[in-house]
Design a protein around this motif. Structure first.
Motif, PDB file in Angstrom:
ATOM      1  N   PRO A 252       0.807  -1.225   0.000  1.00  0.00           N
ATOM      2  CA  PRO A 252       0.000   0.000   0.000  1.00  0.00           C
ATOM      3  C   PRO A 252       0.838   1.272   0.000  1.00  0.00           C
ATOM      4  O   PRO A 252       0.502   2.253  -0.671  1.00  0.00           O
ATOM      5  N   VAL A 253       1.945   1.265   0.754  1.00  0.00           N
ATOM      6  CA  VAL A 253       2.800   2.452   0.798  1.00  0.00           C
ATOM      7  C   VAL A 253       3.438   2.699  -0.562  1.00  0.00           C
ATOM      8  O   VAL A 253       3.513   3.843  -1.036  1.00  0.00           O
ATOM      9  N   LEU A 254       3.893   1.640  -1.213  1.00  0.00           N
ATOM     10  CA  LEU A 254       4.486   1.786  -2.544  1.00  0.00           C
ATOM     11  C   LEU A 254       3.469   2.310  -3.545  1.00  0.00           C
ATOM     12  O   LEU A 254       3.798   3.141  -4.401  1.00  0.00           O
ATOM     13  N   ALA A 255       2.239   1.833  -3.445  1.00  0.00           N
ATOM     14  CA  ALA A 255       1.197   2.307  -4.354  1.00  0.00           C
ATOM     15  C   ALA A 255       0.945   3.800  -4.163  1.00  0.00           C
ATOM     16  O   ALA A 255       0.783   4.555  -5.132  1.00  0.00           O
ATOM     17  N   VAL A 256       0.935   4.242  -2.918  1.00  0.00           N
ATOM     18  CA  VAL A 256       0.729   5.668  -2.650  1.00  0.00           C
ATOM     19  C   VAL A 256       1.874   6.496  -3.230  1.00  0.00           C
ATOM     20  O   VAL A 256       1.659   7.532  -3.863  1.00  0.00           O
ATOM     21  N   TYR A 257       3.101   6.033  -3.036  1.00  0.00           N
ATOM     22  CA  TYR A 257       4.250   6.762  -3.556  1.00  0.00           C
ATOM     23  C   TYR A 257       4.258   6.799  -5.081  1.00  0.00           C
ATOM     24  O   TYR A 257       4.593   7.824  -5.696  1.00  0.00           O
ATOM     25  N   LEU A 258       3.876   5.711  -5.721  1.00  0.00           N
ATOM     26  CA  LEU A 258       3.932   5.657  -7.179  1.00  0.00           C
ATOM     27  C   LEU A 258       2.879   6.545  -7.826  1.00  0.00           C
ATOM     28  O   LEU A 258       3.157   7.242  -8.806  1.00  0.00           O
ATOM     29  N   PHE A 259       1.675   6.543  -7.288  1.00  0.00           N
ATOM     30  CA  PHE A 259       0.576   7.241  -7.934  1.00  0.00           C
ATOM     31  C   PHE A 259       0.370   8.665  -7.416  1.00  0.00           C
ATOM     32  O   PHE A 259      -0.282   9.474  -8.089  1.00  0.00           O
ATOM     33  N   LEU A 260       0.914   8.984  -6.244  1.00  0.00           N
ATOM     34  CA  LEU A 260       0.667  10.306  -5.657  1.00  0.00           C
ATOM     35  C   LEU A 260       1.972  10.998  -5.279  1.00  0.00           C
ATOM     36  O   LEU A 260       2.007  11.777  -4.338  1.00  0.00           O
ATOM     37  N   GLN A 261       3.036  10.721  -6.014  1.00  0.00           N
ATOM     38  CA  GLN A 261       4.325  11.308  -5.653  1.00  0.00           C
ATOM     39  C   GLN A 261       4.344  12.816  -5.845  1.00  0.00           C
ATOM     40  O   GLN A 261       5.020  13.537  -5.103  1.00  0.00           O
ATOM     41  N   ARG A 262       3.624  13.333  -6.833  1.00  0.00           N
ATOM     42  CA  ARG A 262       3.587  14.781  -7.022  1.00  0.00           C
ATOM     43  C   ARG A 262       2.920  15.474  -5.837  1.00  0.00           C
ATOM     44  O   ARG A 262       3.388  16.505  -5.362  1.00  0.00           O
ATOM     45  N   GLN A 263       1.812  14.898  -5.351  1.00  0.00           N
ATOM     46  CA  GLN A 263       1.130  15.483  -4.203  1.00  0.00           C
ATOM     47  C   GLN A 263       1.976  15.404  -2.942  1.00  0.00           C
ATOM     48  O   GLN A 263       1.948  16.302  -2.115  1.00  0.00           O
ATOM     49  N   ILE A 264       2.749  14.314  -2.807  1.00  0.00           N
ATOM     50  CA  ILE A 264       3.637  14.197  -1.648  1.00  0.00           C
ATOM     51  C   ILE A 264       4.703  15.283  -1.683  1.00  0.00           C
ATOM     52  O   ILE A 264       5.013  15.925  -0.672  1.00  0.00           O
ATOM     53  N   ALA A 265       5.267  15.520  -2.864  1.00  0.00           N
ATOM     54  CA  ALA A 265       6.276  16.578  -2.998  1.00  0.00           C
ATOM     55  C   ALA A 265       5.676  17.948  -2.702  1.00  0.00           C
ATOM     56  O   ALA A 265       6.317  18.786  -2.042  1.00  0.00           O
ATOM     57  N   ASP A 266       4.461  18.193  -3.150  1.00  0.00           N
ATOM     58  CA  ASP A 266       3.806  19.460  -2.872  1.00  0.00           C
ATOM     59  C   ASP A 266       3.555  19.625  -1.374  1.00  0.00           C
ATOM     60  O   ASP A 266       3.658  20.724  -0.826  1.00  0.00           O
ATOM     61  N   GLY A 267       3.214  18.520  -0.716  1.00  0.00           N
ATOM     62  CA  GLY A 267       2.969  18.606   0.724  1.00  0.00           C
ATOM     63  C   GLY A 267       4.229  18.925   1.494  1.00  0.00           C
ATOM     64  O   GLY A 267       4.203  19.689   2.460  1.00  0.00           O
ATOM     65  N   VAL A 268       5.361  18.338   1.086  1.00  0.00           N
ATOM     66  CA  VAL A 268       6.625  18.657   1.747  1.00  0.00           C
ATOM     67  C   VAL A 268       7.007  20.113   1.501  1.00  0.00           C
ATOM     68  O   VAL A 268       7.523  20.810   2.381  1.00  0.00           O
ATOM     69  N   ALA A 269       6.745  20.613   0.282  1.00  0.00           N
ATOM     70  CA  ALA A 269       7.088  21.999  -0.050  1.00  0.00           C
ATOM     71  C   ALA A 269       6.152  22.996   0.599  1.00  0.00           C
ATOM     72  O   ALA A 269       6.494  24.178   0.699  1.00  0.00           O
ATOM     73  N   ALA A 270       4.973  22.556   1.033  1.00  0.00           N
ATOM     74  CA  ALA A 270       4.010  23.494   1.604  1.00  0.00           C
ATOM     75  C   ALA A 270       4.548  24.165   2.857  1.00  0.00           C
ATOM     76  O   ALA A 270       4.260  25.325   3.130  1.00  0.00           O
TER      77      ALA A 270
END
Length: 275
Positions: A252-270
């Motif tokens: 599940p964690v890998l699936a989240v990283y693969l499909f939502l990596q752009r949103q994760i990067a935006d969240g870190v940059a927020a």
């Protein structure tokens, strides 16, 4: 041109080595999960002879991994919902509303980020035990909310501070209450940040072992990550089965990283925006 190519290679080589160091443990775990116990004992680093999924089936059925997965989904879903609700409300209040003590509250949230969980784990366990919340889903959900709420408030406050105050003032002039401004203006505008922070909190709660192990001692209430550790106890010599459990928990964690990596990067940059 030669200097440009050299500079590119100076970046590509370290990044490639970093990517290899990150991917190799996952590939090694997947390879071990496909081996028999005999193959692993003879040579743990060799490639598996064939793709075998018996270990994955054994790991899923032997210790009740399905129940652990359901526990994790329930706890993570409730925790993330409360984190987004309270975090967005606090972020709106600290960034757009003018009241005495808002700066001190925000600094308190920042200070809470620097306190490791190991420092508060004993007092937390005592409070939960005295409140009758040990080995209960509400107790674990409240612990997750308390642990990750400062991070959520920090990111949401930083994001909401980028929204011009004139928008809030215009909404108040139009007759909206504070709740109306939050529901009609700030929630829609903050949707990208909410999505990013929600993904990050989902990963934090899903990957947690220490808090769940402390507050959920009963086998029936274990989360998936804690359930994986029980495979090592029951199958102390069956490393391929243990590797299969690790692989199940990581999917599940890998699936989240693969499909939502752009949103994760935006969240870190927020959190790096002005504020």
């Amino acid at each position: 041109m030669s200097r440009v190519r050299l500079s590119r290679w100076l970046l590509v080589i370290p990044m490639g080595l970093l990517a290899l160091a990150t991917i190799y443990p996952l590939l090694f775990t997947a390879n071990v999960a496909m081996k028999t116990r005999r193959e692993y004992i003879l040579d743990r680093f060799s490639l598996a002879d064939s793709l075998r999924f018996e270990n994955i089936t054994t790991a899923w059925t032997s210790v009740g991994m399905a129940r652990y997965a359901a526990n994790s989904i329930l706890v993570v879903a409730c925790s993330v919902f409360l984190l987004l609700l309270f975090g967005s409300m606090a972020g709106f209040a600290l960034s757009q509303l003018r009241f005495r003590g808002s700066t001190a509250l925000f600094i308190g949230c920042l200070a809470a980020l620097f306190i490791p969980f190991q420092v508060i784990m004993v007092p937390l366990a005592r409070v939960m035990a005295d409140s009758g919340l040990v080995d209960t889903y509400p107790g674990l959900i409240l612990a997750y909310v308390a642990q990750f709420l400062p991070f959520t408030v920090f990111l949401m406050t930083s994001y909401y501070k980028t929204i011009p105050a004139e928008i809030v003032d215009a909404a108040r002039i139009d007759g909206n209450t504070v709740y109306g401004v939050y529901r009609r203006i700030m929630l829609p505008l903050g949707a990208p940040a909410l999505l990013s922070v929600g993904i990050l909190n989902t990963l934090f709660c899903w990957n947690d072992v220490l808090i769940s192990l402390l507050l959920m001692p009963s086998a029936d209430h274990r989360t998936l990550m804690v359930g994986v550790t029980s495979l090592r106890g029951q199958y102390s010599e069956d490393i391929p089965t243990f590797a299969s459990g690790v692989l199940i928990a990581a999917i599940p964690v890998l699936a989240v990283y693969l499909f939502l990596q752009r949103q994760i990067a935006d969240g870190v940059a927020a959190g790096s925006t002005k504020g």
